[in-house]
Design an enzyme around this catalytic site. Structure first.
Site, mmCIF file in Angstrom:
data_model
loop_
_atom_site.group_PDB
_atom_site.id
_atom_site.type_symbol
_atom_site.label_atom_id
_atom_site.label_comp_id
_atom_site.label_asym_id
_atom_site.label_seq_id
_atom_site.Cartn_x
_atom_site.Cartn_y
_atom_site.Cartn_z
ATOM 1 N N HIS A 293 -1.954 7.437 -2.809
ATOM 2 C CA HIS A 293 -1.461 6.006 -3.281
ATOM 3 C C HIS A 293 -0.536 5.360 -1.930
ATOM 4 O O HIS A 293 -1.111 4.257 -1.948
ATOM 5 C CB HIS A 293 -0.135 6.442 -4.003
ATOM 6 C CG HIS A 293 0.436 5.261 -4.648
ATOM 7 N ND1 HIS A 293 0.224 4.476 -5.910
ATOM 8 C CD2 HIS A 293 1.396 4.353 -4.176
ATOM 9 C CE1 HIS A 293 1.252 3.626 -5.991
ATOM 10 N NE2 HIS A 293 1.911 3.524 -5.027
ATOM 11 N N GLU A 294 0.181 6.214 -1.239
ATOM 12 C CA GLU A 294 0.768 5.610 -0.207
ATOM 13 C C GLU A 294 -0.466 5.172 0.930
ATOM 14 O O GLU A 294 -0.220 4.111 1.727
ATOM 15 C CB GLU A 294 1.809 6.491 0.581
ATOM 16 C CG GLU A 294 2.891 6.786 -0.334
ATOM 17 C CD GLU A 294 3.599 5.481 -1.097
ATOM 18 O OE1 GLU A 294 3.343 4.381 -0.387
ATOM 19 O OE2 GLU A 294 3.904 5.693 -2.310
ATOM 20 N N HIS B 88 -1.588 1.776 0.084
ATOM 21 C CA HIS B 88 -0.791 0.617 0.870
ATOM 22 C C HIS B 88 -1.030 0.194 2.324
ATOM 23 O O HIS B 88 -1.049 -0.731 2.891
ATOM 24 C CB HIS B 88 0.658 1.101 0.521
ATOM 25 C CG HIS B 88 1.164 0.705 -0.855
ATOM 26 N ND1 HIS B 88 1.106 -0.420 -1.620
ATOM 27 C CD2 HIS B 88 1.797 1.612 -1.752
ATOM 28 C CE1 HIS B 88 1.431 -0.310 -2.690
ATOM 29 N NE2 HIS B 88 2.029 0.792 -2.872
ATOM 30 N N HIS C 255 -4.255 -1.340 3.226
ATOM 31 C CA HIS C 255 -4.151 -2.741 2.801
ATOM 32 C C HIS C 255 -3.436 -3.465 3.918
ATOM 33 O O HIS C 255 -3.814 -4.705 4.272
ATOM 34 C CB HIS C 255 -3.282 -2.812 1.292
ATOM 35 C CG HIS C 255 -3.560 -4.252 0.760
ATOM 36 N ND1 HIS C 255 -2.622 -4.586 -0.157
ATOM 37 C CD2 HIS C 255 -4.209 -5.199 1.074
ATOM 38 C CE1 HIS C 255 -2.963 -5.779 -0.580
ATOM 39 N NE2 HIS C 255 -3.797 -6.119 0.009
#
Length: 675
Positions: free
Chosen positions: A463-464, A467, A470
């Site tokens: 998940h991190e 980010h 991105h």
């Protein structure tokens, strides 16, 4: 620039290993003075209302201030000491005051409004649009007493949020229970070993248990001793509240924060803070968000009721628990899962050694996004921190710090933050590459063995990383809309939640597992059981997220800040929850996302973005090869449409550029077994 103060060295990466509390004030004296001078220069009547002219002077000065303050804030979150905390808190009002004044400066606002969008690139046009909107939300159209009061509100809110965060951390760190060996029956061996090592490090007898997740959660899930579970549960859910140590009570802070937010909203001409919050987001109104959450709650509720009924029946039949309490449910759930799917989280965890997981994560990132990841070197704040670089065709794309382990003085949870953004620098004409922090709170390895991650930990890491990708894979050169900058808050979770899906793919998992003792990869039979259990209690989990999100939005739209907020939480639970916590539970008092983390009236973003991420991932399911591996062409299209575009256009446009249509709820419900 001064060479003696590491916070004033902007040649490359932050000198984390050299920064001391005594560096903070002098560095900020200098950087605030420079930013102040730059602001006065560009707002002079004779200064041209031109994007690059302003950027060359003002943006360069404020970016330096932002980077130095970002370094201090980061250290405050991951390496908290009384001295650093004092230096941070002393500087916080000055920094807040400057940013507030900058964002509401009517002279600067006038310069931006006077710019001709036709003279700008598409990226600059989007950044200008955002800037004008942010000036309005920043109070640039306020005058006189209203403007002064707005500035006071911002400063006070920053102080209160920081204190909220400190109380949550201190209340967590203050608790320790030294258990006897007998009390730890059922608790996983690696957790027991870590607890014994922690007690020994303090010269104490027994096994030290804390409220940090790697210690707390395994006891709640696996510990047979019901009294021990109750002891830890009570301590955990009453942290930083009127039910715990009064030194850390966040009750008054929450009331004050809510009152200030409502006052801010009314100063800006809105009815409530929820309306302010959604202006820069994808959602059109708080009501649209509330309707979305209630619709999802209605769809999830039958599944949640079925989940709960199954647990009650199992608890009575197999565990002789007729009236389960809140400290029993994680334990019941884990035992039920073991019976139903014939495996335990502990069995799975033995295969997820940290080095192997990292290698598997890197492999999927490299394959999917056509990049190379390599170890790199940089000054770090703790020996356990690693640093990496991302390259494409031999060219540096971005870099990131990975800080995986839980420790004292480190804020709980997991997060990604930016160190610096990709930016074609207006002062030098050179391209600045992006750098990110990826921070988690995993257990450390014991007895010379590598750290073991739960499957949930693996999902958190992916998940991190989503980010981070991105932020780092952006191809946008305008700082304010490159990477995660300028992306609507309720769309910013799309790339992170998207990455989570790979943690369930066999062809990914088999390459990222190796048993801690034998080195064998995850057996296919165990994977099949995990897949069967994937949506175990997804109804309950969905309602739990909706409970938080609905409470957050109603707190910022319908609630009177002068009143106690606990009855509202009870009302939300009456409406959407099937599992009611006890009256003494105070989860709001450590709800850092909304009181200290930027998610105020925005916690719904997780569920909102799940719709986008599930739909985006469905494109990979639709184009997977016969071998089950994701299509590189789809990966390239996703990278170009969503990751590389950053905030340079509205998120819905990026989504449609990838999917060719509007998002639908179907994939999310299917992925969560609620179709």
């Amino acid at each position: 620039m001064s060479s003696s103060n590491p916070l004033l060295d902007f040649q490359d990466l932050p000198l984390f290993d050299q920064v001391r509390p005594e560096h903070v004030a002098p560095a900020l004296d200098q950087l605030l003075a420079q930013a102040e001078a730059a602001l006065e220069t560009v707002t002079a009547p004779s200064f041209p209302a031109e994007w690059l002219a302003i950027a060359r002077t003002l943006d360069v000065a404020t970016e330096r201030l932002g980077r130095a303050w970002g370094t201090v804030s980061h250290l405050n979150a991951v390496a908290d000491t009384p001295e650093l905390r004092a230096a941070y808190n002393a500087a916080l009002p000055r920094v807040t005051e400057f940013w507030t004044r900058l964002g509401s400066d009517e002279r600067l606002y006038a310069k931006y409004k006077a710019m001709d969008p036709a003279a700008l690139t598409a990226e600059q046009q989007q950044a200008l649009k955002n800037a004008v909107r942010n000036f309005v939300l920043g109070g640039a159209e306020l005058t006189g007493d209203a403007k002064a009061r707005y500035a006071e509100i911002q400063e006070r809110q920053a102080e209160l949020s920081q204190k909220f965060s400190e109380n949550a951390l201190d209340a967590t760190d203050a608790f320790a229970y030294y258990a006897s060996e007998g009390e730890l029956a059922g608790v996983p061996q690696d957790v027991v070993e870590a607890a014994r090592a922690a007690a020994q490090a303090e010269g104490k007898e027994g096994y030290k248990l804390t409220l940090k997740m790697p210690s707390y959660l395994p006891v709640m899930q696996f510990g047979h001793d019901r009294a021990l579970r109750e002891r830890l549960y009570r301590a955990y859910v009453t942290r930083a509240s009127d039910q715990g140590d009064p030194r850390f009570d966040n009750t008054a802070l929450i009331r004050d924060i809510l009152a200030l937010r409502e006052e801010e909203a009314k100063l800006l001409g809105f009815r409530n803070f929820g309306e302010v919050s959604v202006v820069p987001k994808m959602a059109d109104s708080p009501q649209q968000v509330i309707d979305f959450l209630r619709d999802l709650a209605g769809r999830a509720r039958p599944y949640a009721e079925r989940d709960l009924e199954e647990m009650r029946e199992f608890a009575a039949r197999r565990l002789d628990l007729r009236e389960p309490q809140s400290w029993d449910w994680p334990y019941i759930g884990e035992r039920l899962k073991e019976e139903k799917y014939a495996f335990s989280e502990q069995e799975v965890k033995a295969y997820f050694t940290a080095p192997k997981v990292m290698a598997g994560l890197f492999k999927i990132v490299e394959t999917l996004f056509e990049v190379t990841l390599r170890k790199d070197s940089a000054p770090v704040w703790n020996p356990g921190v690693e640093f990496y670089r991302i390259e494409r065709n031999g060219q540096l794309v971005g870099q990131f710090y990975l800080d995986p382990a839980a420790r004292k003085g480190k804020r709980g949870g997991a997060w990604m933050d930016d160190v610096r953004a990709r930016w074609l620098r207006p002062d030098t004409g050179t391209l600045q590459t992006p750098v990110a922090h990826l921070v988690c709170n995993f257990a450390e390895g014991v007895d010379g063995k590598p750290a073991l991650l739960t499957h949930d930990d693996v999902i958190t890491l992916f998940h991190e990383t989503g980010h981070g990708l991105h932020h780092m894979l952006t191809q946008v050169n305008e700082r304010d809309v490159s990477g995660i900058s300028g992306v609507e808050w309720d769309a910013v979770e799309l790339p992170s939640q998207f990455m989570e899906n790979f943690c369930w793919e066999w062809d990914v998992l088999r390459h990222m597992t190796a048993h801690v003792d034998t080195g064998e990869p995850l057996p296919r039979a165990l994977y099949d059981k995990m897949m069967q259990a994937r949506n175990f209690q997804s109804g309950l989990q969905t309602l739990r997220q909706i409970e938080f999100a609905l409470f957050d939005m109603l707190l910022h739209t319908e609630h009177d800040p002068a009143q106690d907020f606990m009855p509202l939480l009870a009302k939300v639970r009456d409406e959407v929850s099937v599992l009611r916590p006890p009256a003494f539970s105070r989860t709001a008092h450590t709800f850092s996302h909304i009181f200290a983390g930027g998610y105020a009236a925005g916690y719904y973003s997780y569920k909102w973005a799940e719709v986008l991420s599930a739909d985006a991932y469905a494109a990979f399911e639709e184009t997977a090869g016969e071998d089950g591996l994701p299509s590189v062409e789809t990966g390239r299209k996703y990278r170009q449409a969503i990751l590389e575009a950053g905030g340079s256009r509205p998120a819905i446009e990026s989504f449609k550029a990838f999917r060719g249509r509007e998002p639908t709820l179907d994939a999310l419900l299917r992925h969560q077994g609620m179709a």
